[in-house]
Design a protein around this motif. Structure first.
Motif, PDB file in Angstrom:
ATOM      1  N   LEU A 138       0.821  -1.211   0.000  1.00  0.00           N
ATOM      2  CA  LEU A 138       0.000   0.000   0.000  1.00  0.00           C
ATOM      3  C   LEU A 138       0.855   1.262   0.000  1.00  0.00           C
ATOM      4  N   ILE A 139       1.963   1.239   0.747  1.00  0.00           N
ATOM      5  CA  ILE A 139       2.874   2.397   0.759  1.00  0.00           C
ATOM      6  C   ILE A 139       3.455   2.618  -0.639  1.00  0.00           C
ATOM      7  N   ASN A 140       3.880   1.532  -1.285  1.00  0.00           N
ATOM      8  CA  ASN A 140       4.443   1.660  -2.639  1.00  0.00           C
ATOM      9  C   ASN A 140       3.407   2.203  -3.619  1.00  0.00           C
ATOM     10  N   TRP A 141       2.175   1.701  -3.512  1.00  0.00           N
ATOM     11  CA  TRP A 141       1.103   2.183  -4.396  1.00  0.00           C
ATOM     12  C   TRP A 141       0.885   3.683  -4.186  1.00  0.00           C
ATOM     13  N   SER A 142       0.857   4.099  -2.926  1.00  0.00           N
ATOM     14  CA  SER A 142       0.665   5.524  -2.628  1.00  0.00           C
ATOM     15  C   SER A 142       1.821   6.351  -3.189  1.00  0.00           C
ATOM     16  N   TYR A 143       3.035   5.804  -3.074  1.00  0.00           N
ATOM     17  CA  TYR A 143       4.198   6.539  -3.598  1.00  0.00           C
ATOM     18  C   TYR A 143       4.110   6.673  -5.116  1.00  0.00           C
TER      19      TYR A 143
END
Length: 530
Positions: A138-143
């Protein structure tokens, strides 16, 4: 304001709906591929292992799609508007508000994409990954979405600018910044700074239709921010891609000459062969013939085996059986970003070590065991933490060490260092758990575990720049080699029938040491500088 919003909606809703449908199709295919991989590979923990240790992150594929989608929005929104901007600028509101409302309209669409497909990605990852990896997904997607917003802002500024030459230069710089941002710098802080810079650049481009520019401090701050990204990222690219990482010298101890000899890499596949005392070898063969333990196959081809050194004869099999090496590169000293490690469970009825079905997570306050289906094993997790409490393990854990692959002869399990500097070992064998303190390793900084049957040493231990051998009874032996810097130096340890050789270098300074294999007495050392 409302008029601008309604204008954009009436003009773009068909395009945005079609784009949304494309994203749905992509994520449907992505989900199918995700299901296929997890159903084809067993145990699923192998895929977790690849995610943690090889950064094999499937969600990275979404980056290219979401970037393309957001650039398409910029094209659809601003390319047809270039000839109408002067009309917009005559509206009885400030130019900045006109631009901001265009951005806000796109922002709502971006938030929708981020929420819908982020939730989709999260549900998918939770089904197959343990929750701690799902958080990173989820963090990577947000980034990636945030990066795409930056690219949208930069693309908008390029499309709006009426000065073609300036827009072209800005386009090249922006493309460079975006590549650096996506592939080399992972910083939400810089993304926020670049978002403000992108808005300022966009406003300056809008003003170009009034034949004026934004001559304010914020504009120069925006330029400074972009320059900062370029300088930091440019250095990272240089280090990763272009810096010369080849070894200048390959230094070995010659058992026949009783001195160090070396191969010097001159570049372009040109080499020189010399000894530390100044002797120059006429060719590669003369050089290799003085290294009977390193190049015994060359001696075999010449019919010079067995070879006699110091009155003792060594056969090919004897040399082959005694040879072993340990290597530690600069990158190996960096721990994975997710402290999730495979917990092997060798079966005595199977000759090889099966891939781990369980992985142990070293959290800030506790240990958690994940079974291959992604669920926490509550019972074993309780056992681990109860045992940790009995052994007085203090969290957070400072480091975890081991050989985290099943491609090895045996398994010594996981070693970890707690907040007090005490070491512990966790091992599973035939479904039986061993969790114990290893007092002999207290306050060592780092362990490099090798696990090889050809030696009594389990690996290497490091403390205060010194290198120690670490045997299978967890006893350390001082090599008297110091000055080693973890993460900055390469290290190689070679074993042969008579000697142990240690080589270390930082790319500029090369050091070599030779020890008697049986009593670890240092026989010599040499140093070369680039």
């Amino acid at each position: 304001m409302r008029a601008i919003f309604l204008k954009e909606f009436s003009r773009l809703w068909v395009f945005l709906s079609a784009l949304f449908a494309v994203l749905v199709l992509f994520f449907s295919w992505f989900s199918f591929d995700f299901f296929f991989k997890f159903n084809a590979i067993h145990p699923e923990a192998v895929i977790w292992y690849q995610y943690v240790f090889f950064e094999n992150e499937p969600e990275r594929l979404t980056l290219f799609v979401v970037v393309s989608a957001f650039v398409s929005v910029a094209l659809a929104q601003f390319l047809p508007q270039r000839n109408r901007i002067k009309c917009l600028l005559h509206l009885p509101i400030s130019s900045f508000k006109i631009l901001l409302w265009h951005y806000l309209f796109a922002l709502l669409y971006f938030v929708l994409v981020w929420l819908v497909f982020g939730l989709w990605l999260l549900v998918l990852s939770v089904k197959f990954y343990p929750d701690i990896i799902s958080i990173y997904v989820l963090i990577n997607w947000s980034y990636y979405c945030f990066c795409s917003v930056i690219i949208y802002l930069f693309a908008s500024a390029i499309l709006l600018d009426m000065f073609v030459r300036r827009a072209a230069i800005f386009g090249v710089v922006a493309a460079l910044v975006c590549v650096i941002l996506i592939f080399y710098i992972n910083s939400f802080f810089l993304l926020v700074a670049l978002a403000f810079s992108g808005i300022i650049f966009g406003f300056n481009a809008l003003l170009s239709h009034k034949q004026i520019s934004l001559k304010l401090v914020p504009f120069f701050l925006a330029c400074a921010t972009v320059s900062l990204v370029l300088s930091i990222g440019g250095y990272e690219i240089f280090k990763d891609k272009f810096a010369d990482k080849s070894e200048r010298y390959y230094i070995f101890y010659s058992p026949s000459l009783k001195e160090f000899i070396y191969q010097e890499n001159l570049g372009g596949h040109y080499f020189a062969y010399k000894s530390v005392s100044g002797k120059v070898f006429q060719n590669e063969l003369d050089y290799k013939n003085e290294l009977a333990f390193n190049y015994f196959m060359d001696l075999k081809q010449q019919g010079k085996l067995p070879v006699t050194i110091d009155g003792k004869t060594y056969s090919e099999n004897e040399i082959r059986a005694s040879r072993m090496s340990m290597t530690l590169s600069q990158n190996e000293a960096n721990p994975p970003k997710i402290p999730l490690y495979p917990l092997f469970n060798p079966n005595p009825k199977i000759s090889n070590i099966p891939s781990a079905e369980d992985m142990l997570y070293f959290g800030k306050n506790a240990l958690t065991l994940y079974h291959h289906d992604g669920e926490k094993d509550e019972e074993l997790t309780h056992v681990f933490n109860q045992k940790a409490k009995e052994l007085d393990v203090k969290f957070p854990i400072q480091g975890v060490f081991g050989r985290f692959t099943n491609l090895k002869i045996f398994d010594e399990g996981l070693f970890f260092k707690d907040a007090k500097g005490d070491f512990y070992n966790i091992k599973m064998y035939n479904n039986k758990l061993s969790f114990k303190a290893v007092s002999s390793l207290k306050n060592y900084e780092y362990l490099h575990i090798v696990e090889n049957d050809n030696t009594d040493f389990l690996g290497l231990a490091f403390k205060d720049g010194k290198i120690y051998f670490f045997d299978k009874n967890y006893v350390t032996l001082d090599t008297s080699v110091d000055g080693f810097e973890l993460g900055k130096m390469r290290l190689r340890v070679g074993f042969d029938p008579k000697f142990i050789q240690i080589r270390l270098d930082d790319g500029d300074s090369y050091k070599a040491f030779v020890f008697d294999k049986f009593n670890l007495e240092k026989l010599g050392e040499a140093q070369l500088k680039r």
